[in-house]
Design a protein around this motif. Structure first.
Motif, PDB file in Angstrom:
ATOM      1  N   ILE A 102     -28.280 -38.427 -43.946  1.00 36.03           N
ATOM      2  CA  ILE A 102     -27.245 -38.791 -44.922  1.00 36.03           C
ATOM      3  C   ILE A 102     -25.986 -37.926 -44.758  1.00 36.03           C
ATOM      4  N   ASP A 103     -26.152 -36.693 -44.295  1.00 34.47           N
ATOM      5  CA  ASP A 103     -24.976 -35.832 -44.087  1.00 34.47           C
ATOM      6  C   ASP A 103     -24.082 -36.421 -42.990  1.00 34.47           C
ATOM      7  N   PHE A 104     -24.732 -36.873 -41.919  1.00 35.00           N
ATOM      8  CA  PHE A 104     -23.971 -37.475 -40.807  1.00 35.00           C
ATOM      9  C   PHE A 104     -23.303 -38.770 -41.268  1.00 35.00           C
ATOM     10  N   ALA A 105     -24.063 -39.579 -42.032  1.00 37.43           N
ATOM     11  CA  ALA A 105     -23.518 -40.864 -42.506  1.00 37.43           C
ATOM     12  C   ALA A 105     -22.281 -40.624 -43.379  1.00 37.43           C
ATOM     13  N   LYS A 106     -22.372 -39.643 -44.288  1.00 39.77           N
ATOM     14  CA  LYS A 106     -21.233 -39.352 -45.180  1.00 39.77           C
ATOM     15  C   LYS A 106     -20.040 -38.827 -44.388  1.00 39.77           C
ATOM     16  N   ALA A 107     -20.314 -37.970 -43.410  1.00 37.44           N
ATOM     17  CA  ALA A 107     -19.222 -37.432 -42.589  1.00 37.44           C
ATOM     18  C   ALA A 107     -18.538 -38.542 -41.793  1.00 37.44           C
ATOM     19  N   SER A 108     -19.267 -39.641 -41.569  1.00 39.03           N
ATOM     20  CA  SER A 108     -18.708 -40.778 -40.828  1.00 39.03           C
ATOM     21  C   SER A 108     -18.076 -41.813 -41.756  1.00 39.03           C
ATOM     22  N   GLY A 109     -18.047 -41.522 -43.070  1.00 40.95           N
ATOM     23  CA  GLY A 109     -17.345 -42.390 -44.008  1.00 40.95           C
ATOM     24  C   GLY A 109     -18.219 -43.406 -44.719  1.00 40.95           C
ATOM     25  N   PHE A 110     -19.544 -43.284 -44.604  1.00 44.11           N
ATOM     26  CA  PHE A 110     -20.451 -44.217 -45.292  1.00 44.11           C
ATOM     27  C   PHE A 110     -21.074 -43.514 -46.498  1.00 44.11           C
TER      28      PHE A 110
END
Lengths: 148, 136
Positions: free
Chosen positions: B43-51
């Motif tokens: 989820i950290d990666f997803a949020k950093a990618s704008g999701f």
């Protein structure tokens, strides 16, 4: 940003084995219960040389045995967090069963800009042959890159 | 299995529902498919990618559609299978896969059917739209 110069770029061929344990894990993950896929005797009784692969598994095999599964992104300098899968197709020419060893040769078929450059669509085509040199399938995917 | 030899245009020959997609399922599919893109499990990666959250691999959804397809037509009869990923499939999606006969035709000496395929979530949103050609 990816441009037309990427068209024709060929990726390192990938050789992948259709291993029973990995395929079983895929079926467990998707809750597959079809006896053709879960029971080698049932598959043979239905005329298959072994347990057949399900319709989308070619896509997995190319990634599972790829030393650089995101080579197409690094080669084209694309951030993994910016890609989405736009389209996927499979054309099947001959059966693939457990025990086969497949070779995947992929290349960039097209690059197109959409929405005023906000998106780049990259088409990648793949030819799949087996250990006997039989051309078993062609696959095509469209990768969507979110720019900006 | 449906009596597909007697299929007529308009017949619904593919229909299957799947349980809600959990985060655990996405983690399993990450390993099962070899697609280790963290956007589906981290989820950290997803949020950093704008999701706002992780989301399903498109190919997990197509895998479910493929399962529904090969419940009706064994893999040896599937000649082609293609989809467009129309929308992101979120965690919690309860998918229904359907296929109807769009066309009957002859190709390569075989009687074939073109099956129009969809996958929708519990809100009726189309996630995948595609087609398959099967030999009857």
């Amino acid at each position: 940003m990816v441009d037309q110069s990427a068209v024709g770029h060929r990726f390192t061929p990938v050789t992948a084995a259709v291993e029973p344990g990995r395929l079983r894990y895929f079926f467990e993950t998707l809750g597959e219960t079809n006896s053709l896929y879960r029971d080698a005797a049932a598959a043979k009784a239905a005329g298959y040389k072994g347990i057949p692969i399900p319709p989308t598994y070619l896509f997995c095999l190319e990634m599972l045995d790829n030393e650089k599964p995101f080579e197409f992104l690094t080669a084209l300098d694309i951030d993994l967090g910016r890609v989405l899968h736009g389209e996927q197709s499979f054309t099947y020419h001959a059966p693939v069963v457990v025990g086969d060893t497949l070779t995947f040769q992929s290349s960039v078929a097209s690059v197109a800009e959409k929405k005023g450059g906000a998106l780049t669509l990259i088409g990648v085509n793949t030819t799949v042959t087996n250990q006997h040199g039989v051309h078993v399938a062609d696959t095509a995917r469209t990768i969507v890159v979110r720019n900006g | 299995m449906t009596d597909t030899k007697a299929a007529a245009v308009g017949d619904r020959v593919v229909h299957k529902q799947f349980p809600a997609i959990s985060r655990h399922r996405l983690a399993l599919y990450c390993g099962a498919s070899g697609d280790h893109n963290p956007i589906h499990v981290d989820i950290d990666f997803a949020k950093a990618s704008g999701f706002p959250d992780v989301f399903s691999h498109g190919m997990l959804v197509m895998g479910y559609l493929g399962q529904a397809l090969s419940d009706a037509f064994p893999p040896s009869r599937i000649r082609s299978f293609s989809t467009r990923f129309a929308a992101i499939t979120q965690v919690g999606a309860e998918l229904t896969c359907e296929g109807t006969v769009a066309e009957l035709f002859e190709a390569g000496g075989e009687r074939c059917a073109r099956i129009a395929l969809t996958t929708k979530d519990q809100h009726g949103e189309t996630k995948l739209a595609g087609e398959a050609v099967v030999a009857l």
